[in-house]
Scaffold this active site. Structure first.
Site, PDB file in Angstrom:
ATOM      1  N   VAL A  13     -11.159  -4.059  -5.125  1.00 14.33           N
ATOM      2  CA  VAL A  13     -11.406  -5.259  -4.306  1.00 14.33           C
ATOM      3  C   VAL A  13     -12.287  -6.262  -5.060  1.00 14.33           C
ATOM      4  O   VAL A  13     -12.023  -7.478  -5.039  1.00 14.33           O
ATOM      5  CB  VAL A  13     -12.064  -4.862  -2.957  1.00 14.33           C
ATOM      6  CG1 VAL A  13     -12.312  -6.097  -2.106  1.00 14.33           C
ATOM      7  CG2 VAL A  13     -11.193  -3.857  -2.208  1.00 14.33           C
ATOM      8  N   LYS A 102     -15.888  -0.990   5.823  1.00 11.66           N
ATOM      9  CA  LYS A 102     -15.766  -0.607   7.250  1.00 11.66           C
ATOM     10  C   LYS A 102     -16.661   0.568   7.593  1.00 11.66           C
ATOM     11  O   LYS A 102     -17.164   0.675   8.711  1.00 11.66           O
ATOM     12  CB  LYS A 102     -14.319  -0.283   7.602  1.00 11.66           C
ATOM     13  CG  LYS A 102     -13.780   1.008   7.001  1.00 11.66           C
ATOM     14  CD  LYS A 102     -12.742   0.766   5.965  1.00 11.66           C
ATOM     15  CE  LYS A 102     -12.613   1.876   4.974  1.00 11.66           C
ATOM     16  NZ  LYS A 102     -11.596   1.670   3.988  1.00 11.66           N
ATOM     17  N   GLU A 126     -14.170  -9.753   7.303  1.00 16.62           N
ATOM     18  CA  GLU A 126     -12.714  -9.829   7.497  1.00 16.62           C
ATOM     19  C   GLU A 126     -11.977  -8.746   6.700  1.00 16.62           C
ATOM     20  O   GLU A 126     -10.964  -8.212   7.154  1.00 16.62           O
ATOM     21  CB  GLU A 126     -12.212 -11.226   7.071  1.00 16.62           C
ATOM     22  CG  GLU A 126     -10.764 -11.504   7.373  1.00 16.62           C
ATOM     23  CD  GLU A 126     -10.436 -11.450   8.863  1.00 16.62           C
ATOM     24  OE1 GLU A 126     -10.834 -12.354   9.593  1.00 16.62           O
ATOM     25  OE2 GLU A 126      -9.763 -10.484   9.287  1.00 16.62           O
ATOM     26  N   GLY A 131      -7.090  -5.084   5.707  1.00 13.75           N
ATOM     27  CA  GLY A 131      -6.882  -5.707   4.395  1.00 13.75           C
ATOM     28  C   GLY A 131      -6.691  -7.207   4.506  1.00 13.75           C
ATOM     29  O   GLY A 131      -7.579  -7.925   4.961  1.00 13.75           O
ATOM     30  N   ILE A 133      -4.798  -8.895   6.493  1.00 14.89           N
ATOM     31  CA  ILE A 133      -4.424  -9.442   7.809  1.00 14.89           C
ATOM     32  C   ILE A 133      -5.648 -10.116   8.424  1.00 14.89           C
ATOM     33  O   ILE A 133      -6.679  -9.481   8.601  1.00 14.89           O
ATOM     34  CB  ILE A 133      -3.969  -8.319   8.778  1.00 14.89           C
ATOM     35  CG1 ILE A 133      -2.842  -7.496   8.171  1.00 14.89           C
ATOM     36  CG2 ILE A 133      -3.588  -8.891  10.134  1.00 14.89           C
ATOM     37  CD1 ILE A 133      -2.491  -6.247   8.980  1.00 14.89           C
ATOM     38  N   GLY A 184      -0.149   7.953  -6.089  1.00 12.16           N
ATOM     39  CA  GLY A 184      -1.324   7.077  -5.931  1.00 12.16           C
ATOM     40  C   GLY A 184      -1.418   6.405  -4.567  1.00 12.16           C
ATOM     41  O   GLY A 184      -2.252   5.529  -4.359  1.00 12.16           O
ATOM     42  N   GLU A 187      -5.431   9.428  -1.531  1.00 13.60           N
ATOM     43  CA  GLU A 187      -6.563   9.826  -2.378  1.00 13.60           C
ATOM     44  C   GLU A 187      -6.482  11.323  -2.686  1.00 13.60           C
ATOM     45  O   GLU A 187      -5.897  12.096  -1.917  1.00 13.60           O
ATOM     46  CB  GLU A 187      -7.877   9.605  -1.612  1.00 13.60           C
ATOM     47  CG  GLU A 187      -8.070   8.213  -1.073  1.00 13.60           C
ATOM     48  CD  GLU A 187      -8.778   7.308  -2.063  1.00 13.60           C
ATOM     49  OE1 GLU A 187      -9.267   7.799  -3.090  1.00 13.60           O
ATOM     50  OE2 GLU A 187      -8.814   6.101  -1.792  1.00 13.60           O
ATOM     51  N   LYS A 202     -12.348   1.622  11.820  1.00 13.37           N
ATOM     52  CA  LYS A 202     -11.750   0.292  11.986  1.00 13.37           C
ATOM     53  C   LYS A 202     -11.609  -0.080  13.452  1.00 13.37           C
ATOM     54  O   LYS A 202     -11.888  -1.218  13.844  1.00 13.37           O
ATOM     55  CB  LYS A 202     -10.402   0.246  11.263  1.00 13.37           C
ATOM     56  CG  LYS A 202     -10.566   0.307   9.729  1.00 13.37           C
ATOM     57  CD  LYS A 202      -9.235   0.535   9.039  1.00 13.37           C
ATOM     58  CE  LYS A 202      -9.383   0.500   7.514  1.00 13.37           C
ATOM     59  NZ  LYS A 202      -8.189   0.995   6.835  1.00 13.37           N
TER      60      LYS A 202
HETATM   61  N1  HSE Z   1      -7.609   3.985   2.980  1.00 15.56           N
HETATM   62  C1  HSE Z   1      -7.201   2.842   3.717  1.00 15.56           C
HETATM   63  C2  HSE Z   1      -5.756   2.990   4.154  1.00 15.56           C
HETATM   64  C3  HSE Z   1      -7.273   1.557   2.936  1.00 15.56           C
HETATM   65  O1  HSE Z   1      -5.065   3.925   3.774  1.00 15.56           O
HETATM   66  O2  HSE Z   1      -5.323   2.140   4.921  1.00 15.56           O
HETATM   67  C4  HSE Z   1      -8.564   0.848   2.981  1.00 15.56           C
HETATM   68  O3  HSE Z   1      -9.017   0.570   4.254  1.00 15.56           O
END
Ligand code: HSE
Length: 431
Positions: A13, A102, A126, A131, A133, A184, A187, A202
């Site tokens: 980011v 977050k 934001e 992301g 949006i 990828g 994680e 979130k």
């Molecule tokens: N790990 C989050 C997702 C992305 O898979 O949406 C970042 O908030």
């Protein structure tokens, strides 16, 4: 007059943010007024995708958040510490903060916004949800005149990617998770995503804005997607549903200040619902309110470009206000204006439909006994199907009408004691 920013973090980011700021042509003219003064990183040795003049990059993050030259600190390091402490230090030194974090906001939002209000600083977030949006600003401003009833989101791209592939490939969770990790998309330690914790952070943030009160994260009910399997996806499909990990904040009842239902769990979503068509890594937030009705915001929920777009939109918004405004008090549409906590109803009080799959002995009277246990607890059934017998066990799938979760659980406790019941492999809520 230009604005100097201190950028904390040069990962996905942070790099995306720098790339927008260093290539301002064709964007809003205010972008040209933002100057990256310092960049804080953990190690100077890592190869970087963006180049900065000598001396801009430092490992001394505290020097950035305390630097009198810097107007705005952009925090993109993620995680709880040192992010929380650096944000608080920046505020204490009179800086405004833009964050994509977050986890910090969901856990320490009360501490951070109290400090920001006292210091006359803005904290913009934001990028923390959805992301690219735009959803924070719409909730705070564009939708602010509505009485909101519910915010329902697909806010985790990793789990939506896994569930979408499970749906299309008829695969099982473990195999698709492993492949997603290899590619990828997930994680190495996937628990924050697949156990629903990221989505809980979130929805706590979104609910706080939608319903004008702080949310205790511990009160958000959370179930992940590890137990979802190809069998339930296939049954859901036959019944007219897709399975999605939903994050839901909903006012229970019409009264102002009625408690909220706050939950993250895999959900059977009717195939006709707009959220059923959100596939892959995409996110969407479906908002219901009066008088606006229903609105859905859709886009990429993660990744360098989309998340950096949200970060820079906050910078733009912030400097727009700073340039034009009276700084003696905080702009009411940009600052945090609540400090009470929302009441959150326990999950037992939830009223919803359920899908439940039983494995039972295949003998007369089993469906009758199930019906009696449910009926005794006022659980009304919408459908009951038995299609397969596997290894001498019958597979029975029940969908209920709207029921109180507490009653439903009591009925299941009684059903578990029946001789004919082998196991209850799946219990899912229905939207
Ligand atoms: N790990 C989050 C997702 C992305 O898979 O949406 C970042 O908030």
């Amino acid at each position: 007059m230009g604005f100097k920013i201190g950028l904390l973090g040069l990962g996905t980011v942070g790099t995306g943010t720098a790339q927008i700021l260093l290539n301002a042509q064709g964007r809003h003219p205010l972008v040209q007024e933002i100057e990256i003064d310092r960049v804080g990183v953990r190690s100077l040795d890592k190869p970087r995708e963006v180049e900065f003049p000598e001396g801009v990059i430092t490992t001394d993050l505290e020097a950035i958040v305390t630097d009198p030259q810097i107007d705005i600190v952009v925090e993109t390091i993620g995680g709880l510490e040192p992010a929380r402490s650096l944000i608080l230090q920046a505020i204490a030194h009179g800086k405004h903060v833009v964050t994509a974090n977050k986890a910090v906001i969901a856990r320490y939002g009360d501490e951070i916004f109290t400090a920001a209000n006292a210091a006359g600083a803005y904290v913009m977030l934001e990028a923390a949800v959805g992301g690219g949006i735009p959803v924070i600003k719409p909730l705070k401003q564009s939708l602010g005149v509505n009485r909101l009833q519910a915010v329902t989101g697909i806010v985790n791209g990793t789990t939506n990617y896994i569930l979408t592939r499970m749906q299309t490939e008829k695969g099982d969770f473990a195999d698709i998770l492993a492949d997603a990790q290899r590619l990828g998309y997930a994680e190495a330690d996937p628990s924050a995503d697949v156990d629903g914790l990221d989505a809980a952070d979130k929805i706590a943030i979104l609910a706080s804005l939608a319903f004008g009160g702080r949310i205790k994260l511990a009160d958000v009910y959370c179930e992940g997607i590890r137990q979802i399997n190809a069998t339930d996806i296939a049954y859901a499909d036959k019944l007219g549903f897709v399975i999605k990990l939903l994050a839901i904040a909903k006012r229970i009842g019409e009264v102002e200040n009625a408690p909220l239902s706050m939950r993250v769990h895999p959900t059977l979503v009717p195939q006709t619902h707009p959220l059923a068509s959100i596939n892959g890594v995409y996110n969407a937030i479906f908002i219901e309110g009066e008088p606006i009705g229903q609105i859905m915001l859709y886009g990429r929920g993660a990744g360098a470009g989309p998340t950096a777009s949200a970060v820079v939109s906050d910078l733009l918004h912030l400097i727009g206000v700073l340039k034009s405004g009276d700084r003696s008090e905080l702009h009411p549409l940009l600052s945090c204006s609540h400090d009470d906590y929302c009441a959150i109803a326990p999950i037992e009080e939830l009223v919803t439909r359920f899908y439940v799959r039983f494995l039972t002995q295949d003998r007369p009277g089993v469906i009758g006994k199930l019906g009696t246990c449910f009926g005794d607890r006022h659980v009304s059934l919408e459908s009951i199907v038995q299609t397969d017998v596997k290894d001498n066990l019958a597979e029975i799938v029940v969908v209920t009408h709207d029921v109180r979760e507490g009653n439903f659980r009591q009925a299941l406790d009684e059903i578990r004691t029946l001789d004919a019941i082998h196991s209850i492999p799946s219990i899912l809520r229905v939207l």
